[in-house]
Design an enzyme around this catalytic site. Structure first.
Site, PDB file in Angstrom:
ATOM      1  N   LEU A   1      -3.570  -7.351  -1.851  1.00 42.17           N
ATOM      2  CA  LEU A   1      -3.643  -6.443  -3.010  1.00 42.17           C
ATOM      3  C   LEU A   1      -5.056  -5.901  -3.230  1.00 42.17           C
ATOM      4  CD1 LEU A   1      -1.219  -8.298  -5.488  1.00 42.17           C
ATOM      5  CD2 LEU A   1      -0.663  -6.627  -3.707  1.00 42.17           C
TER       6      LEU A   1
ATOM      7  N   TYR B   1     -14.361   3.545  11.064  1.00 45.50           N
ATOM      8  CA  TYR B   1     -12.926   3.401  10.770  1.00 45.50           C
ATOM      9  C   TYR B   1     -12.091   3.804  11.986  1.00 45.50           C
ATOM     10  CZ  TYR B   1      -8.266   4.847   9.349  1.00 45.50           C
ATOM     11  OH  TYR B   1      -6.907   5.031   9.311  1.00 45.50           O
TER      12      TYR B   1
ATOM     13  N   LEU C   1      -7.507  15.409   0.689  1.00 47.33           N
ATOM     14  CA  LEU C   1      -7.235  16.671  -0.003  1.00 47.33           C
ATOM     15  C   LEU C   1      -6.103  16.591  -1.035  1.00 47.33           C
ATOM     16  CD1 LEU C   1      -7.802  19.678  -0.307  1.00 47.33           C
ATOM     17  CD2 LEU C   1      -6.260  20.099   1.629  1.00 47.33           C
TER      18      LEU C   1
ATOM     19  N   ASN D   1     -10.896  10.922  -1.607  1.00 48.55           N
ATOM     20  CA  ASN D   1     -11.579  11.624  -0.518  1.00 48.55           C
ATOM     21  C   ASN D   1     -10.657  12.638   0.144  1.00 48.55           C
ATOM     22  OD1 ASN D   1     -14.016  10.016  -0.520  1.00 48.55           O
ATOM     23  ND2 ASN D   1     -12.725   8.340   0.196  1.00 48.55           N
TER      24      ASN D   1
ATOM     25  N   SER E   1      -3.868   6.174  14.130  1.00 43.54           N
ATOM     26  CA  SER E   1      -4.200   7.401  13.401  1.00 43.54           C
ATOM     27  C   SER E   1      -4.535   8.504  14.389  1.00 43.54           C
ATOM     28  CB  SER E   1      -5.420   7.117  12.523  1.00 43.54           C
ATOM     29  OG  SER E   1      -5.957   8.317  12.028  1.00 43.54           O
TER      30      SER E   1
ATOM     31  N   GLY F   1     -18.334  15.873  10.178  1.00 43.50           N
ATOM     32  CA  GLY F   1     -17.308  15.192  10.975  1.00 43.50           C
ATOM     33  C   GLY F   1     -15.958  15.887  10.970  1.00 43.50           C
TER      34      GLY F   1
ATOM     35  N   LYS G   1      -9.472   1.668  14.871  1.00 49.65           N
ATOM     36  CA  LYS G   1      -8.118   2.024  15.328  1.00 49.65           C
ATOM     37  C   LYS G   1      -8.081   2.105  16.854  1.00 49.65           C
ATOM     38  CE  LYS G   1      -6.171   2.285  11.327  1.00 49.65           C
ATOM     39  NZ  LYS G   1      -5.262   1.217  10.921  1.00 49.65           N
TER      40      LYS G   1
ATOM     41  N   ARG H   1     -17.697  19.534   5.402  1.00 48.95           N
ATOM     42  CA  ARG H   1     -17.898  18.077   5.359  1.00 48.95           C
ATOM     43  C   ARG H   1     -18.221  17.600   6.774  1.00 48.95           C
ATOM     44  NH1 ARG H   1     -12.827  14.523   3.304  1.00 48.95           N
ATOM     45  NH2 ARG H   1     -11.975  15.288   5.274  1.00 48.95           N
TER      46      ARG H   1
ATOM     47  N   THR I   1      -6.939  10.124  14.196  1.00 47.38           N
ATOM     48  CA  THR I   1      -8.390  10.076  14.295  1.00 47.38           C
ATOM     49  C   THR I   1      -8.858   9.443  15.617  1.00 47.38           C
ATOM     50  OG1 THR I   1     -10.311   9.663  12.896  1.00 47.38           O
ATOM     51  CG2 THR I   1      -8.792   7.870  13.108  1.00 47.38           C
TER      52      THR I   1
ATOM     53  N   GLY J   1       0.810  -1.219   0.000  1.00 50.13           N
ATOM     54  CA  GLY J   1       0.000   0.000   0.000  1.00 50.13           C
ATOM     55  C   GLY J   1       0.843   1.270   0.000  1.00 50.13           C
TER      56      GLY J   1
END
Ligand code: NAD
Ligand code: UD1
Length: 342
Positions: A33, A148, A199, A197, A124, A293, A152, A291, A126, A10
């Site tokens: 993959l 998501y 930036l 998604n 993350s 959230g 985490k 957006r 997040t 990735g």
């Protein structure tokens, strides 16, 4: 002795393969993959002039994992494999809970079976609760708002419990801020499927002519110019952070979290301008609604990683823009064309 890198084909994984190989480690990749291409690993080999052994397997599959641990002498693991799209996770939460949690649980079980107890995990920023003040430090309140982010957070909790009960384990939880950029060679980079998604891939696809204009999500935030501000970090700096975290995990015990960010926020309009300045390309934009959230401002205090891991981000926004552009213009369709033609 080898390092197993799950999700190594990735975006962040391929850059980490390069840095781990360059640091002298042997690398084994386990990747199904799903969101990557074998071409990325071929290019990792081209950049480093070293071999990467790929197992095209699902990390949820314990039998497949056992084969990897049986056929190789694995010393430690870097675990990237997982799904990462926030919006998709809201629509398909079970897909995210199944893949992200079961892959991690399977991996931990098989690591235990083979007595491998050193792990670097992709967490993350997040995981931080939205009502913290910035800069974010590792001891601040946690609380994710989408499936998501919750995967985490749950995995962090699982790994903390694992280490508490098994003091010979060592886990580094790396909380990435916003990884962008690409390897200087222009050979590897981010290859999002469909409309991006995030930036930076969106900006670079506008610049290359694949998308018409950038939608700036809100210009009424309490920031320098009203647009959202984030801590963008060059993916090569991030990858080097994994080399340092692995060195730490091989020498220590316990579970600890580290912010991998630069400590500086850049707004949407500042990033757009930096990209245009660095590349000479135009990026038309319109102001769109906020957006759901999104937070106004997110940036790290990265001091703990500097103090404990001896790691600090070195590349700046200009490097991130130039390197993203080199990758994007050389590979306008990501790895798609090259993998088909080879
Ligand atoms: P990516 O999608 O490019 O890489 C993830 C890799 O894991 C892909 O190659 C995919 O094919 C593989 N994979 C997914 N599920 C698998 C499974 N069950 N078995 C085997 N392989 C599987 O994503 P990335 O940007 O390189 O992110 C790597 C990790 O870092 C992810 O865990 C992600 O959640 C985390 N992360 C990413 C960001 C970011 O902005 N890119 C930010 C914070 C955290
Ligand atoms: C998003 C995810 C986060 C994830 C991170 C890295 C959400 C709500 N959050 O964070 O969980 O860890 O990506 O993968 O999706 N922007 C625009 N126009 C665009 C795209 C983005 O204006 O087309 C703005 C956003 O409002 C934000 C900034 O650009 O202010 C950065 O957005 P993005 O790259 O998606 O990252 P995050 O929102 O930080």
């Amino acid at each position: 002795m080898s390092i197993l890198i799950t999700g190594g084909a990735g975006f962040i994984g391929s850059h980490t393969c390069v840095e781990m190989l360059t640091a002298g480690y042997d690398v084994i990749v386990a990747d199904n993959l799903y969101n990557s291409s074998i071409e990325a690993l071929r290019r990792v080999e081209e950049i480093t002039n070293k071999k990467v052994k790929l197992y095209e397997v699902d990390v949820c599959d314990k039998y497949a994992l056992r084969t990897i641990f049986t056929e190789n002498s694995i010393e430690a693991v870097i675990h990237f494999a997982g799904y990462k799209a926030v919006g998709e996770s809201v629509e398909k939460p079970m897909m995210y809970y199944n893949n992200n949690l079961i892959s991690t649980l399977s991996l931990i079980d098989v690591m235990n079976e083979f007595n491998v107890k050193n792990l670097v995990f992709s967490s993350s920023a997040t995981v931080y609760a939205g009502d913290n003040s910035v800069p974010l430090t590792e001891d601040m309140k946690l609380g994710a708002i989408n499936p998501y982010g919750k995967t985490k957070l749950f995995i962090e909790e699982i790994l903390r419990d694992l280490c508490a009960a098994n003091p010979d384990w060592c886990v580094a939880l790396l909380r990435y801020f916003n990884p962008i950029g690409a390897h200087k060679s222009g050979l590897i980079g981010e290859s999002p499927k469909g409309i991006p998604n995030n930036l930076m891939p969106y900006i670079s696809q506008v610049a290359v002519g694949k998308l018409k204009r950038l939608n700036v999500f809100g210009d009424d935030y309490e920031t320098r110019d009203g647009t959202g501000s984030r801590d963008y970090i060059h993916v090569v700096d991030l990858a080097k952070g994994h080399v340092k975290a692995m060195a730490w995990a091989l020498k220590n015990t316990g579970c600890d979290a580290f912010n991998l960010g630069t400590g500086t926020g850049t707004t949407v309009l500042e990033l757009r301008k930096a990209f245009m300045d660095a590349t000479g390309m135009d990026v038309p934009y319109v102001i769109a609604p906020r957006r759901a959230g999104d937070l106004a401002e997110v940036y790290a205090l990265p001091d703990k990683a500097e103090k404990v891991l001896n790691w600090k981000a070195e590349l700046n926004i200009q490097d991130m823009c130039e390197d993203t552009w080199r990758w994007q213009k050389n590979n306008p369709s990501g790895y798609e064309c090259s993998s088909k033609s080879k």
